[in-house]
Design a protein around this motif. Structure first.
Motif, PDB file in Angstrom:
ATOM      1  N   MET A 191      53.027  64.041  15.028  1.00 40.44           N
ATOM      2  CA  MET A 191      53.882  63.675  13.911  1.00 40.44           C
ATOM      3  C   MET A 191      53.370  64.306  12.622  1.00 40.44           C
ATOM      4  N   LYS A 192      54.274  64.565  11.705  1.00 44.57           N
ATOM      5  CA  LYS A 192      53.897  65.015  10.371  1.00 44.57           C
ATOM      6  C   LYS A 192      54.076  63.846   9.411  1.00 44.57           C
ATOM      7  N   ILE A 193      52.990  63.461   8.741  1.00 48.82           N
ATOM      8  CA  ILE A 193      52.984  62.333   7.816  1.00 48.82           C
ATOM      9  C   ILE A 193      52.702  62.856   6.414  1.00 48.82           C
ATOM     10  N   VAL A 194      53.602  62.618   5.486  1.00 49.09           N
ATOM     11  CA  VAL A 194      53.411  63.025   4.093  1.00 49.09           C
ATOM     12  C   VAL A 194      53.078  61.779   3.274  1.00 49.09           C
ATOM     13  N   ILE A 195      51.997  61.858   2.490  1.00 45.36           N
ATOM     14  CA  ILE A 195      51.533  60.701   1.731  1.00 45.36           C
ATOM     15  C   ILE A 195      51.476  61.055   0.246  1.00 45.36           C
ATOM     16  N   PRO A 196      52.582  60.894  -0.493  1.00 47.02           N
ATOM     17  CA  PRO A 196      52.534  61.106  -1.940  1.00 47.02           C
ATOM     18  C   PRO A 196      51.656  60.044  -2.610  1.00 47.02           C
ATOM     19  N   GLY A 197      50.831  60.474  -3.541  1.00 44.08           N
ATOM     20  CA  GLY A 197      49.920  59.533  -4.187  1.00 44.08           C
ATOM     21  C   GLY A 197      48.860  59.027  -3.245  1.00 44.08           C
ATOM     22  N   LEU A 230      44.543  55.765   5.236  1.00 42.89           N
ATOM     23  CA  LEU A 230      45.648  56.108   6.126  1.00 42.89           C
ATOM     24  C   LEU A 230      45.545  57.548   6.609  1.00 42.89           C
ATOM     25  N   ALA A 231      45.248  58.469   5.687  1.00 43.24           N
ATOM     26  CA  ALA A 231      45.147  59.881   6.072  1.00 43.24           C
ATOM     27  C   ALA A 231      44.085  60.072   7.145  1.00 43.24           C
ATOM     28  N   ARG A 232      42.949  59.410   6.978  1.00 44.53           N
ATOM     29  CA  ARG A 232      41.857  59.509   7.951  1.00 44.53           C
ATOM     30  C   ARG A 232      42.313  59.024   9.329  1.00 44.53           C
ATOM     31  N   ALA A 233      43.022  57.901   9.354  1.00 46.93           N
ATOM     32  CA  ALA A 233      43.450  57.317  10.630  1.00 46.93           C
ATOM     33  C   ALA A 233      44.508  58.164  11.317  1.00 46.93           C
ATOM     34  N   PHE A 234      45.484  58.661  10.558  1.00 42.41           N
ATOM     35  CA  PHE A 234      46.540  59.467  11.168  1.00 42.41           C
ATOM     36  C   PHE A 234      45.988  60.798  11.668  1.00 42.41           C
ATOM     37  N   GLN A 235      45.090  61.416  10.896  1.00 42.56           N
ATOM     38  CA  GLN A 235      44.517  62.674  11.349  1.00 42.56           C
ATOM     39  C   GLN A 235      43.674  62.475  12.608  1.00 42.56           C
ATOM     40  N   LYS A 236      42.961  61.357  12.660  1.00 39.93           N
ATOM     41  CA  LYS A 236      42.096  61.074  13.816  1.00 39.93           C
ATOM     42  C   LYS A 236      42.901  60.995  15.102  1.00 39.93           C
ATOM     43  N   ARG A 237      44.139  60.499  15.007  1.00 38.14           N
ATOM     44  CA  ARG A 237      44.941  60.389  16.233  1.00 38.14           C
ATOM     45  C   ARG A 237      45.748  61.659  16.513  1.00 38.14           C
ATOM     46  N   GLY A 238      45.534  62.718  15.692  1.00 37.33           N
ATOM     47  CA  GLY A 238      46.140  64.017  15.973  1.00 37.33           C
ATOM     48  C   GLY A 238      47.380  64.355  15.189  1.00 37.33           C
ATOM     49  N   ASP A 239      47.758  63.522  14.202  1.00 32.35           N
ATOM     50  CA  ASP A 239      48.929  63.809  13.388  1.00 32.35           C
ATOM     51  C   ASP A 239      48.619  64.863  12.327  1.00 32.35           C
ATOM     52  N   GLU A 240      49.656  65.562  11.879  1.00 24.22           N
ATOM     53  CA  GLU A 240      49.538  66.466  10.729  1.00 24.22           C
ATOM     54  C   GLU A 240      49.716  65.631   9.467  1.00 24.22           C
ATOM     55  N   VAL A 241      48.731  65.668   8.586  1.00 26.48           N
ATOM     56  CA  VAL A 241      48.751  64.858   7.368  1.00 26.48           C
ATOM     57  C   VAL A 241      48.804  65.764   6.150  1.00 26.48           C
ATOM     58  N   VAL A 242      49.714  65.446   5.229  1.00 26.68           N
ATOM     59  CA  VAL A 242      49.797  66.147   3.953  1.00 26.68           C
ATOM     60  C   VAL A 242      49.743  65.116   2.839  1.00 26.68           C
ATOM     61  N   VAL A 243      48.742  65.210   1.977  1.00 27.78           N
ATOM     62  CA  VAL A 243      48.601  64.305   0.842  1.00 27.78           C
ATOM     63  C   VAL A 243      49.066  65.018  -0.420  1.00 27.78           C
ATOM     64  N   ASP A 298      58.070  63.553   9.759  1.00 22.92           N
ATOM     65  CA  ASP A 298      58.465  62.391  10.546  1.00 22.92           C
ATOM     66  C   ASP A 298      58.446  61.116   9.711  1.00 22.92           C
ATOM     67  N   ALA A 299      57.484  61.026   8.786  1.00 22.83           N
ATOM     68  CA  ALA A 299      57.354  59.813   7.977  1.00 22.83           C
ATOM     69  C   ALA A 299      56.766  60.150   6.618  1.00 22.83           C
ATOM     70  N   VAL A 300      57.180  59.386   5.622  1.00 22.56           N
ATOM     71  CA  VAL A 300      56.629  59.481   4.264  1.00 22.56           C
ATOM     72  C   VAL A 300      56.065  58.108   3.905  1.00 22.56           C
ATOM     73  N   ILE A 301      54.845  58.099   3.378  1.00 22.69           N
ATOM     74  CA  ILE A 301      54.228  56.853   2.899  1.00 22.69           C
ATOM     75  C   ILE A 301      53.865  57.065   1.441  1.00 22.69           C
TER      76      ILE A 301
END
Length: 317
Positions: A1-7, A16-29, A60-63
């Motif tokens: 999944m691609k997770i975008v985290i504004p702010g 959150l970024a640490r946890a999502f990346q650990k499970r293999g997701d693409e994280v963009v802060v 896939d998701a924005v937080i």
């Protein structure tokens, strides 16, 4: 999944970024001041859709977590910054999502559990909870905080995003062992003999263990049936006197000096903060999460406090 985290450059976003990346997701802060990180970071101004907006396309998701700290005196300038750092950024995220060719399936937006009234008499959940702001005898600043929360959630719903499910995260205090977090500060008081009852001690504190916070965010992303306001808190809020006692016991500290209401008021002036964070009774329940089938690892504060103290000590080496 691609997770975008504004702010997402603060403590909660990093968690959150640490946890999502650990499970293999693409994280963009997205951050106003990007710093080197194990995940990808991009710059944004938090006001208008810019080059960063393309990150929403295909996500896939924005937080969205932006918001100036409320740990300050509520001066007119600070009030303006607190409001705009929440509403303008939320509107910008909404505009970017609405314009995306392939918008994210879900948008989690930060909100606050302080929306509910000062409540000692009964719990407040998403279905029967009463919004605060008009309670007799409470400081005007408490009404300001409720107003901020309402405008924050109004910004979330202001821009239509028909292909994107929206969730308002009415989050309580997130307890983690990380430096300068709420738990780190409270444990510091306990360690220095100052961790006694704060104020009357009967006021409730709603909290959530950091591991349950991360799991709740993952659960909400994956559960297509949940939308709207969701209380992000453990199912057992606890009076301040019992909350502080549990930290003392977990740390092996026998005593803690109490702080009366007038002491807190004086201290808040010197520390340039507000006593609402301590004195307002937040007795909030996670009805939506529980009805959707979410199971907490740490539903009770004493066991959560023991886990946090142990991990805090490990971080200290």
């Amino acid at each position: 999944m691609k997770i975008v985290i504004p702010g997402g450059s603060g403590q909660v976003g990093t968690m959150l970024a640490r946890a999502f990346q650990k499970r293999g997701d693409e994280v963009v802060v997205l951050s106003r001041h990007p710093q080197p990180a194990p995940w990808r970071t991009a710059s944004w101004d938090g006001k208008y859709p810019g080059a960063w907006a393309h990150e929403m396309d295909g996500a896939d998701a924005v937080i969205h977590l932006s918001g100036r700290t409320v740990n300050c005196r509520y001066t007119p300038q600070h009030r303006k910054e607190i409001l705009e750092s929440r509403t303008l950024t939320t509107l910008a995220v909404g505009q970017a999502i609405a314009a995306a060719a392939c918008p994210p399936k879900v948008w989690l937006n930060a909100s606050t559990a302080t929306l509910y009234r000062h409540s000692i008499d009964k719990p407040q959940d998403e279905f029967t909870g009463e919004l605060g702001g008009n309670e007799p005898g409470v400081p005007e600043t408490w009404g300001f905080s409720v107003g901020i929360g309402l405008q924050w959630e109004a910004a979330l719903t202001a821009i239509p995003t028909p292909a994107t499910r929206k969730i308002a995260l009415r989050t309580s205090m997130v307890m983690s062992p990380d430096k300068d977090g709420v738990f780190d500060v409270l444990l510091g008081l306990v360690r220095h003999g100052l961790g006694g009852t704060q104020g009357p001690g009967t006021q409730y504190l709603s909290w959530i263990h950091d591991q349950d916070f991360v799991r709740a965010a993952q659960f909400l992303i994956e559960n297509d049936e949940v939308s709207g306001p969701v209380n992000i808190c453990a199912p057992n809020p606890i009076p301040n006197q019992d909350f502080m006692r549990a930290i003392r016991l977990a740390n092996g500290t026998q005593m803690g000096l109490p702080a009366s209401k007038w002491m807190l008021e004086v201290g808040a002036v010197f520390l340039r903060t507000e006593t609402e964070l301590i004195l307002k009774s937040r007795r909030v329940l996670p009805a939506v999460l529980q009805q959707a089938g979410f199971e907490f690892i740490f539903p009770e504060w004493p066991s959560a406090a023991q886990n946090l103290v142990r991990r805090w000590r490990n971080l200290q080496g």
